[in-house]
Design a protein around this motif. Structure first.
Motif, short mmCIF file in Angstrom:
data_model
loop_
_atom_site.label_atom_id
_atom_site.label_comp_id
_atom_site.label_asym_id
_atom_site.label_seq_id
_atom_site.Cartn_x
_atom_site.Cartn_y
_atom_site.Cartn_z
N SER A 11 0.84 -1.20 0.00
CA SER A 11 0.00 0.00 0.00
C SER A 11 0.87 1.24 0.00
O SER A 11 1.91 1.28 0.67
CB SER A 11 -0.92 0.02 1.23
OG SER A 11 -1.68 1.21 1.27
N HIS A 16 -0.72 1.86 6.79
CA HIS A 16 -1.28 0.52 6.57
C HIS A 16 -0.18 -0.49 6.26
O HIS A 16 -0.18 -1.61 6.81
CB HIS A 16 -2.29 0.55 5.43
CG HIS A 16 -2.88 -0.79 5.12
ND1 HIS A 16 -3.75 -1.44 5.98
CD2 HIS A 16 -2.69 -1.63 4.06
CE1 HIS A 16 -4.09 -2.61 5.47
NE2 HIS A 16 -3.46 -2.74 4.31
N SER A 262 6.15 -7.08 -3.42
CA SER A 262 4.77 -7.55 -3.58
C SER A 262 4.18 -7.00 -4.87
O SER A 262 3.45 -6.00 -4.88
CB SER A 262 3.92 -7.12 -2.37
OG SER A 262 2.62 -7.65 -2.47
N HIS A 265 -0.59 -10.29 -7.97
CA HIS A 265 -1.97 -10.38 -7.49
C HIS A 265 -2.63 -11.61 -8.12
O HIS A 265 -2.25 -12.04 -9.22
CB HIS A 265 -2.77 -9.09 -7.80
CG HIS A 265 -3.04 -8.85 -9.25
ND1 HIS A 265 -3.97 -9.58 -9.98
CD2 HIS A 265 -2.53 -7.94 -10.13
CE1 HIS A 265 -4.02 -9.14 -11.22
NE2 HIS A 265 -3.13 -8.15 -11.34
N ASN A 268 -7.19 -10.46 -9.23
CA ASN A 268 -8.21 -9.49 -8.82
C ASN A 268 -7.67 -8.07 -8.69
O ASN A 268 -8.39 -7.17 -8.25
CB ASN A 268 -8.83 -9.92 -7.48
CG ASN A 268 -7.81 -9.94 -6.35
OD1 ASN A 268 -6.62 -9.69 -6.56
ND2 ASN A 268 -8.28 -10.24 -5.13
N GLY A 269 -6.40 -7.87 -9.03
CA GLY A 269 -5.80 -6.55 -8.94
C GLY A 269 -5.41 -6.12 -7.54
O GLY A 269 -4.92 -5.01 -7.36
N ASN A 270 -5.58 -7.00 -6.55
CA ASN A 270 -5.29 -6.66 -5.16
C ASN A 270 -3.93 -7.23 -4.77
O ASN A 270 -3.78 -8.43 -4.57
CB ASN A 270 -6.39 -7.22 -4.24
CG ASN A 270 -6.26 -6.71 -2.81
OD1 ASN A 270 -5.17 -6.71 -2.24
ND2 ASN A 270 -7.37 -6.26 -2.24
N PHE A 271 -2.94 -6.33 -4.67
CA PHE A 271 -1.58 -6.79 -4.39
C PHE A 271 -1.37 -7.21 -2.94
O PHE A 271 -0.47 -8.00 -2.66
CB PHE A 271 -0.58 -5.69 -4.80
CG PHE A 271 -0.52 -5.50 -6.30
CD1 PHE A 271 0.23 -6.35 -7.09
CD2 PHE A 271 -1.25 -4.49 -6.91
CE1 PHE A 271 0.28 -6.19 -8.46
CE2 PHE A 271 -1.21 -4.32 -8.28
CZ PHE A 271 -0.45 -5.17 -9.06
N GLU A 272 -2.20 -6.72 -2.04
CA GLU A 272 -2.09 -7.21 -0.67
C GLU A 272 -2.54 -8.66 -0.59
O GLU A 272 -1.97 -9.46 0.16
CB GLU A 272 -2.91 -6.35 0.30
CG GLU A 272 -2.72 -6.78 1.75
CD GLU A 272 -3.41 -5.89 2.76
OE1 GLU A 272 -3.66 -6.38 3.89
OE2 GLU A 272 -3.69 -4.71 2.45
N ASP A 273 -3.56 -9.03 -1.36
CA ASP A 273 -3.95 -10.45 -1.43
C ASP A 273 -2.79 -11.30 -1.93
O ASP A 273 -2.51 -12.38 -1.39
CB ASP A 273 -5.14 -10.63 -2.37
CG ASP A 273 -6.46 -10.13 -1.77
OD1 ASP A 273 -6.48 -9.81 -0.57
OD2 ASP A 273 -7.45 -10.08 -2.52
N ARG A 276 -0.22 -11.72 0.83
CA ARG A 276 -0.63 -12.67 1.87
C ARG A 276 -0.52 -14.11 1.39
O ARG A 276 -0.32 -15.03 2.20
CB ARG A 276 -2.04 -12.35 2.35
CG ARG A 276 -2.11 -11.04 3.14
CD ARG A 276 -3.51 -10.67 3.60
NE ARG A 276 -3.49 -9.42 4.36
CZ ARG A 276 -3.21 -9.33 5.66
NH1 ARG A 276 -2.96 -10.44 6.35
NH2 ARG A 276 -3.19 -8.17 6.27
#
Length: 287
Positions: A11, A16, A262, A265, A268-273, A276
């Motif tokens: 992020s 965060h 990181s 993804h 879904n375009g979510n790099f935090e996912d 993890r």
């Protein structure tokens, strides 16, 4: 070993990203973009706020990673308008490094020319004549500035840059006689594009005092199709090389930081996912 995170991969909201680092026990923060600005572009107040956040979470900075010299070409020369612009940015990053206690500042290199050296005819018909020779003079002023500032530069092995392997990174350092001030920021996944095998080949190039910092991610490259796919860690072409690399780093008492990058993804375009899904194996291998 010393493990960290390139924070904006999770992020650009540093608060965060630091909370996520706390959750997974990652100690060292590498800063590239914070908020809507690249390092080197923040105001004094913004740098003060960044410092307060880092201190609150007890996170030392491993490296400030601006894209210094990225996008330049072999037509650029030291002292031209674009070079001066990059040098000015580098000085601002160094000022920020002093303020935040970062020992390292990243630089990049010019856009890649594919064939730099050759023989038995290639030296006449195929090489980009003089391309490599344009680069050391571009980097030399940055090395001198780092020496005067008491900081260490790390040159990243990039996908599309002149230094895109540990071999070329080491050659640049040797050509500049700058092993005291310029080290390699090794990104083994980036080196996959030029088919330099991470272990043992890439590691052998830098193990004797050239290695300053490491980025870790996993990829699958298809050079003939000009296609790159970032993979969940352990599911790309580096999967069987991470463990022997980690073992060698421990055996050689590598004391730099290993930053998780990181950039994956799961569709879904979510790099935090993506983070993890990969961070467990990263820690298992390198902790």
């Amino acid at each position: 070993m010393k493990l960290g995170l390139i924070c904006d991969g999770v992020s650009r909201d540093l608060s965060h990203a630091l909370n996520v680092m706390d959750e997974f026990g990652l100690e060292y923060a590498e800063l590239q973009f914070v908020g809507d600005k690249e390092v080197g572009d923040h105001s004094k107040q913004e740098i003060s706020d960044i410092k307060s956040l880092l201190e609150k979470h007890d996170k030392p900075v491993s490296c400030l990673s601006r894209h210094v010299f990225a996008g330049m070409t072999t037509t650029n020369r030291p002292g031209d308008e674009l070079h001066v612009k990059h040098m000015d940015a580098l000085k601002r990053v160094m000022d920020m490094a002093h303020e935040l206690g970062s020992p390292l500042v990243r630089i990049m290199t010019q856009k890649k020319e594919q064939i730099l050296w050759g023989s038995n005819g290639a030296e006449k018909w195929n090489i980009a004549h003089g391309a490599w020779d344009t680069m050391p003079p571009m980097i030399a002023p940055a090395v001198e500035l780092a020496r005067s500032e008491g900081l260490t530069l790390v040159v990243e092995t990039g996908n599309g840059t002149m230094v895109n392997s540990n071999y070329t990174a080491r050659k640049l350092i040797d050509d500049l006689d700058a092993k005291d001030t310029l080290k390699v920021l090794w990104d083994p996944a980036n080196n996959c594009w030029c088919h330099e095998r991470a272990f043992p080949d890439g590691y052998e190039e830098v193990r004797d005092g050239y290695l300053g910092h490491i980025h870790i991610k996993d990829v699958k490259v298809d050079t003939p199709r000009a296609t790159l796919e970032v993979r969940r860690m352990g599911e790309g072409q580096l999967a069987n090389q991470f463990q022997p690399l980690a073992n060698a780093l421990r055996s050689d008492n590598y004391d730099g930081v290993i930053s998780f990058e990181s950039v994956y993804h799961p569709g879904n375009g979510n790099f935090e996912d993506g983070f993890r899904q990969s961070i467990g194996l990263f820690k298992q291998l390198f902790e």
